[in-house]
Design a protein around this motif. Structure first.
Motif, PDB file in Angstrom:
ATOM      1  N   THR A  69     -32.240  15.978  -2.658  1.00  0.00           N
ATOM      2  CA  THR A  69     -32.501  14.938  -3.649  1.00  0.00           C
ATOM      3  C   THR A  69     -31.566  15.167  -4.833  1.00  0.00           C
ATOM      4  OG1 THR A  69     -34.157  16.271  -4.789  1.00  0.00           O
ATOM      5  CG2 THR A  69     -34.933  14.861  -2.982  1.00  0.00           C
ATOM      6  N   LEU A  70     -31.560  14.238  -5.770  1.00  0.00           N
ATOM      7  CA  LEU A  70     -30.748  14.432  -6.971  1.00  0.00           C
ATOM      8  C   LEU A  70     -31.205  15.668  -7.739  1.00  0.00           C
ATOM      9  CD1 LEU A  70     -30.250  10.790  -8.302  1.00  0.00           C
ATOM     10  CD2 LEU A  70     -28.445  12.411  -7.700  1.00  0.00           C
ATOM     11  N   VAL A 141     -25.248  11.352 -14.271  1.00  0.00           N
ATOM     12  CA  VAL A 141     -25.584  11.011 -12.885  1.00  0.00           C
ATOM     13  C   VAL A 141     -24.304  10.749 -12.098  1.00  0.00           C
ATOM     14  CG1 VAL A 141     -26.747   9.343 -11.391  1.00  0.00           C
ATOM     15  CG2 VAL A 141     -27.841  10.075 -13.513  1.00  0.00           C
ATOM     16  N   GLY A 142     -23.354  10.043 -12.727  1.00  0.00           N
ATOM     17  CA  GLY A 142     -22.085   9.756 -12.066  1.00  0.00           C
ATOM     18  C   GLY A 142     -21.318  11.019 -11.716  1.00  0.00           C
ATOM     19  N   ARG A 143     -21.310  11.985 -12.651  1.00  0.00           N
ATOM     20  CA  ARG A 143     -20.608  13.252 -12.386  1.00  0.00           C
ATOM     21  C   ARG A 143     -21.260  14.010 -11.235  1.00  0.00           C
ATOM     22  NH1 ARG A 143     -20.803  13.591 -17.985  1.00  0.00           N
ATOM     23  NH2 ARG A 143     -22.326  15.301 -17.912  1.00  0.00           N
ATOM     24  N   SER A 144     -22.584  13.955 -11.180  1.00  0.00           N
ATOM     25  CA  SER A 144     -23.268  14.672 -10.102  1.00  0.00           C
ATOM     26  C   SER A 144     -23.021  13.996  -8.752  1.00  0.00           C
ATOM     27  CB  SER A 144     -24.775  14.769 -10.389  1.00  0.00           C
ATOM     28  OG  SER A 144     -25.367  13.492 -10.498  1.00  0.00           O
ATOM     29  N   ALA A 148     -21.247  15.348  -5.391  1.00  0.00           N
ATOM     30  CA  ALA A 148     -21.831  15.206  -4.055  1.00  0.00           C
ATOM     31  C   ALA A 148     -20.775  14.792  -3.036  1.00  0.00           C
ATOM     32  CB  ALA A 148     -22.968  14.185  -4.091  1.00  0.00           C
ATOM     33  N   VAL A 149     -19.789  13.996  -3.474  1.00  0.00           N
ATOM     34  CA  VAL A 149     -18.683  13.621  -2.585  1.00  0.00           C
ATOM     35  C   VAL A 149     -17.848  14.857  -2.267  1.00  0.00           C
ATOM     36  CG1 VAL A 149     -16.580  12.241  -2.365  1.00  0.00           C
ATOM     37  CG2 VAL A 149     -18.611  11.248  -3.448  1.00  0.00           C
ATOM     38  N   ARG A 150     -17.530  15.654  -3.290  1.00  0.00           N
ATOM     39  CA  ARG A 150     -16.747  16.882  -3.079  1.00  0.00           C
ATOM     40  C   ARG A 150     -17.471  17.845  -2.147  1.00  0.00           C
ATOM     41  NH1 ARG A 150     -16.136  16.858  -8.752  1.00  0.00           N
ATOM     42  NH2 ARG A 150     -17.522  18.676  -8.876  1.00  0.00           N
ATOM     43  N   ILE A 153     -21.750  15.723   0.754  1.00  0.00           N
ATOM     44  CA  ILE A 153     -23.124  15.258   0.943  1.00  0.00           C
ATOM     45  C   ILE A 153     -23.107  13.758   1.206  1.00  0.00           C
ATOM     46  CG2 ILE A 153     -25.389  15.021  -0.159  1.00  0.00           C
ATOM     47  CD1 ILE A 153     -24.676  17.493  -1.849  1.00  0.00           C
ATOM     48  N   ILE A 154     -22.185  13.057   0.519  1.00  0.00           N
ATOM     49  CA  ILE A 154     -21.992  11.620   0.727  1.00  0.00           C
ATOM     50  C   ILE A 154     -20.499  11.355   0.880  1.00  0.00           C
ATOM     51  CG2 ILE A 154     -24.077  10.851  -0.473  1.00  0.00           C
ATOM     52  CD1 ILE A 154     -22.438  10.446  -2.988  1.00  0.00           C
ATOM     53  N   ASP A 155     -20.165  10.210   1.468  1.00  0.00           N
ATOM     54  CA  ASP A 155     -18.758   9.876   1.699  1.00  0.00           C
ATOM     55  C   ASP A 155     -18.093   9.275   0.469  1.00  0.00           C
ATOM     56  OD1 ASP A 155     -18.874  10.770   4.332  1.00  0.00           O
ATOM     57  OD2 ASP A 155     -19.604   8.825   5.053  1.00  0.00           O
ATOM     58  N   GLU A 156     -18.833   8.459  -0.282  1.00  0.00           N
ATOM     59  CA  GLU A 156     -18.276   7.850  -1.486  1.00  0.00           C
ATOM     60  C   GLU A 156     -19.368   7.637  -2.521  1.00  0.00           C
ATOM     61  OE1 GLU A 156     -16.556   4.092  -0.628  1.00  0.00           O
ATOM     62  OE2 GLU A 156     -18.375   3.232   0.230  1.00  0.00           O
ATOM     63  N   ARG A 157     -18.943   7.575  -3.769  1.00  0.00           N
ATOM     64  CA  ARG A 157     -19.897   7.419  -4.863  1.00  0.00           C
ATOM     65  C   ARG A 157     -20.250   5.948  -5.057  1.00  0.00           C
ATOM     66  NH1 ARG A 157     -18.592   8.704 -11.147  1.00  0.00           N
ATOM     67  NH2 ARG A 157     -18.102   6.486 -11.105  1.00  0.00           N
TER      68      ARG A 157
END
Length: 358
Positions: A69-70, A141-144, A148-150, A153-157
């Motif tokens: 989760t976040l 939130v955007g930085r986190s 997550a992309v780096r 965890i996810i492919d894109e923000r």
């Protein structure tokens, strides 16, 4: 009975009403249908039915599977790229996480979409945060999510919503607006004597005269008021200050005039036993009252504007920038100069004429 209804960003209708004990109470109807909410509200207030059971919060229903989760992501980042050795603003980070966790913290990172971020923006605005504050929290939130992309965890923000931030640091309250604000609070106090309007009036006086951040007087205790050279001062301890450093703030006679009432009506160990959310809710009410009265419009004034007003008045009154910086609790005078030191044509002409006369 004084009953009012309003809709949360989620669409759920909530009801405020005066309880039998004279205290203001708030309940959720658990429905997005206004007609049904109105019917439920009356039955709940009259005691005919019990309020709907509260749904578990996002953090209570955090998914154990399907990825972090976040909140999980933030916990991890606090141990590496947001650790004290790499990020100085620990107090700001922890404050943001505390505010954001109940709003979106339980959401799986992989499930955070554009609409979730739009809803988060709306929820922060509904809590009364200024645009600049909303932007800072969304930026975190955007930085986190970028992290997550780096971390794959996810492919894109997701796309972050745009927050328009006006230069509100230039906005100060005029003496005429100040009088209008206190008149509106007094009118509310007459109409709703059982609510905290007298305490809120005192809070506004503290903010205008003391240049405090809202969180500072809301933490203030009676024994923080001390005398220095025969003058009253609020001795803010390190934990009450954004900088983490203790600082004294002189108290005006108008502030001291509120202290006996505040002490007499304390319900815990604080002079102002109210939450920031309550203060912002009451301020929104006053802004609306003034707008509807046709006497003015201060929709662009927020509770932090009072701090700008106080510090600007100190500079205009001739206080040296060094001491204004100390009063404000800024890390250095550069911050104070950038935010509050204004040069206008009149100042330049006065300086020019002084130079000619020398």
């Amino acid at each position: 009975m004084n009953i009012s209804m309003r809709q949360k960003p989620s669409g759920i209708w909530i009801v405020d009403y005066d309880g039998e004990d004279g205290k203001r109470k708030r309940i959720s109807t658990g429905t997005r249908d206004k007609a049904q909410a109105s019917k439920l509200a009356r039955e709940i207030v009259l005691g005919k039915i019990a309020p709907p059971a509260a749904h578990p919060s996002q953090t209570q229903t955090r998914a154990k599977e399907g990825g972090p989760t976040l909140t999980d992501l933030w916990d991890t980042m606090l141990k590496d790229e947001w650790s004290p050795s790499r990020t100085k603003s620990q107090r700001t980070l922890m404050s943001n996480i505390k505010i954001l966790t109940p709003l979106i913290g339980g959401k799986l990172v992989k499930d955070v979409g554009d609409q979730d971020l739009v809803d988060l923006k709306a929820a922060l605005e509904a809590k009364g945060y200024a645009p600049a504050t909303v932007k800072r929290k969304l930026d975190m939130v955007g930085r986190s999510l970028t992290a997550a992309v780096r971390r794959r965890i996810i492919d894109e923000r997701p796309h972050m919503p745009v927050v328009v931030v006006k230069n509100e640091k230039d906005r100060i309250v005029s003496p005429e607006e100040e009088a209008l604000i206190f008149d509106a609070i007094d009118a509310r106090a007459q109409r709703e004597p059982m609510r905290q309007w007298k305490r809120f009036r005192a809070l506004v006086r503290w903010l205008i005269d003391g240049g405090f951040r809202l969180s500072e007087p809301l933490q203030a205790k009676p024994d923080w008021i001390v005398e220095v050279k025969g003058k009253p001062v609020l001795a803010l301890p390190p934990e009450a200050c954004k900088s983490g450093k203790a600082r004294p703030v002189p108290l005006t006679k108008a502030i001291m005039d509120t202290v006996p009432y505040l002490k007499a009506t304390m319900t815990d160990d604080r002079l102002f036993p109210m939450t920031p959310a309550t203060a912002w809710y009451m301020w929104d009410t006053i802004r609306e009252d003034i707008r509807l009265s046709g006497k003015g419009n201060i929709d662009d004034v927020n509770l932090h504007t009072f701090r700008h007003t106080c510090l600007t008045r100190l500079i205009q009154g001739g206080m040296a920038i060094h001491w204004v910086s100390k009063w404000a609790g800024h890390a250095n005078t550069i911050i104070t100069e950038q935010r509050y030191l204004r040069t206008n044509a009149g100042d330049l002409l006065d300086a020019f004429e002084t130079q000619l006369s020398d």
